[in-house]
Scaffold this motif. Structure first.
Motif, short mmCIF file in Angstrom:
data_model
loop_
_atom_site.label_atom_id
_atom_site.label_comp_id
_atom_site.label_asym_id
_atom_site.label_seq_id
_atom_site.Cartn_x
_atom_site.Cartn_y
_atom_site.Cartn_z
N ALA A 1 -28.91 14.47 -41.41
CA ALA A 1 -28.29 14.97 -42.47
C ALA A 1 -27.65 13.88 -43.25
O ALA A 1 -28.00 13.60 -44.46
N TRP A 2 -26.80 12.85 -42.77
CA TRP A 2 -26.57 11.63 -43.48
C TRP A 2 -27.82 10.93 -44.20
O TRP A 2 -27.73 10.71 -45.32
N ALA A 3 -28.82 10.75 -43.54
CA ALA A 3 -29.99 10.00 -44.08
C ALA A 3 -30.31 10.82 -45.20
O ALA A 3 -30.78 10.07 -46.32
N CYS A 4 -30.66 12.32 -45.37
CA CYS A 4 -31.18 12.86 -46.38
C CYS A 4 -30.02 12.60 -47.53
O CYS A 4 -30.45 12.35 -48.72
N ALA A 5 -28.86 12.89 -47.40
CA ALA A 5 -27.75 12.62 -48.22
C ALA A 5 -27.82 11.12 -48.88
O ALA A 5 -27.64 10.96 -50.00
N SER A 6 -28.22 10.25 -47.99
CA SER A 6 -28.00 8.90 -48.46
C SER A 6 -29.02 8.58 -49.37
O SER A 6 -28.99 7.57 -50.19
N VAL A 7 -30.34 9.17 -49.15
CA VAL A 7 -31.28 8.69 -49.96
C VAL A 7 -31.00 9.29 -51.28
O VAL A 7 -31.22 8.40 -52.20
N VAL A 8 -30.47 10.47 -51.43
CA VAL A 8 -30.00 10.85 -52.92
C VAL A 8 -28.79 9.79 -53.35
O VAL A 8 -28.81 9.60 -54.76
N GLY A 9 -27.83 9.52 -52.42
CA GLY A 9 -26.84 8.56 -52.97
C GLY A 9 -27.49 7.36 -53.37
O GLY A 9 -26.88 6.91 -54.37
N VAL A 10 -28.24 6.71 -52.95
CA VAL A 10 -28.92 5.56 -53.33
C VAL A 10 -29.63 5.65 -54.51
O VAL A 10 -29.43 4.86 -55.38
N VAL A 11 -30.35 6.70 -54.77
CA VAL A 11 -31.09 7.18 -56.25
C VAL A 11 -29.79 7.31 -57.27
O VAL A 11 -29.80 6.68 -58.32
N PHE A 12 -28.84 7.89 -56.96
CA PHE A 12 -27.76 8.00 -57.96
C PHE A 12 -26.90 6.69 -58.34
O PHE A 12 -26.78 6.36 -59.34
N ILE A 13 -26.65 6.01 -57.16
CA ILE A 13 -26.21 4.63 -57.53
C ILE A 13 -27.10 3.55 -58.32
O ILE A 13 -26.59 3.03 -59.35
N PHE A 14 -28.49 3.73 -57.95
CA PHE A 14 -29.54 2.86 -58.81
C PHE A 14 -29.40 3.44 -60.09
O PHE A 14 -29.32 2.57 -61.21
N ALA A 15 -29.42 4.73 -60.31
CA ALA A 15 -29.42 5.21 -61.51
C ALA A 15 -28.18 5.04 -62.42
O ALA A 15 -28.36 4.67 -63.79
N GLY A 16 -27.03 5.04 -61.77
CA GLY A 16 -25.74 4.52 -62.59
C GLY A 16 -25.66 3.31 -62.89
O GLY A 16 -25.12 3.01 -64.16
N ILE A 17 -26.08 2.42 -62.21
CA ILE A 17 -25.95 0.99 -62.50
C ILE A 17 -26.85 0.68 -63.49
O ILE A 17 -26.57 -0.28 -64.49
N GLN A 18 -28.18 1.16 -63.57
CA GLN A 18 -29.23 0.96 -64.54
C GLN A 18 -28.60 1.28 -65.87
O GLN A 18 -28.85 0.87 -67.05
N LYS A 19 -27.93 2.52 -65.92
CA LYS A 19 -27.36 3.07 -67.33
C LYS A 19 -26.49 2.12 -67.70
O LYS A 19 -26.27 1.73 -68.97
N LEU A 20 -25.53 1.72 -66.70
CA LEU A 20 -24.39 0.66 -67.19
C LEU A 20 -24.84 -0.51 -67.84
O LEU A 20 -24.39 -1.08 -68.74
N LEU A 21 -25.78 -1.13 -67.04
CA LEU A 21 -26.57 -2.35 -67.57
C LEU A 21 -26.95 -2.02 -68.84
O LEU A 21 -27.27 -3.13 -69.87
#
Length: 134
Positions: A11-31
């Motif tokens: 469950a954590w691994a599944c949620a963490s994959v999405v978490g990593v995608v969200f963080i990557f997307a958020g950082i790219q948008k801020l940059l």
């Protein structure tokens, strides 16, 4: 005991994959700064959502971090489903209307027009979140 631990880790691994995608997307948008915001507005979010568009990168960073940290697991995962579903509904609406603006999903660097692959990607991420809950 071991099977419970495996279920929790899955469950954590599944949620963490999405978490990593969200963080990557958020950082790219801020940059990307204002350039991302211009492109995001080309997706024409509904009027009710327009005030929240500038907050999307920050929301993605916070929600992504909470998913990885496992804080308030079920509520955060459900919030993530709602967030991804709203992004997916917007993509679906534009595609159904025959519109294909650039995808602002991962910053302004993505100049390729939106397509059904974007919807499929989001559905896959939603499926991971659902799997992390059930």
């Amino acid at each position: 005991m071991a099977s419970q631990l495996m279920e929790i880790n899955f469950a954590w691994a599944c949620a963490s994959v999405v978490g990593v995608v969200f963080i990557f997307a958020g950082i790219q948008k801020l940059l990307a700064g204002i350039e991302w915001l211009v492109q995001a507005k080309q997706l024409r979010p509904p009027r009710i959502a327009q005030p929240f568009v500038p907050m999307v990168p920050y929301i993605e960073l916070v929600v992504g971090g909470l998913l990885i940290a496992g804080v308030q697991e079920i509520p955060v995962r459900m919030l993530s489903i709602v967030l991804l579903s709203s992004f997916t509904a917007l993509l679906f609406a534009r595609l159904a209307a025959g519109e294909r603006p650039p995808c602002a999903c991962f910053s302004f660097r993505s100049t390729r027009p939106i397509g059904w692959s974007n919807v499929t990607r989001n559905v896959g991420l939603i499926a991971l979140l659902v799997a992390s809950i059930v």
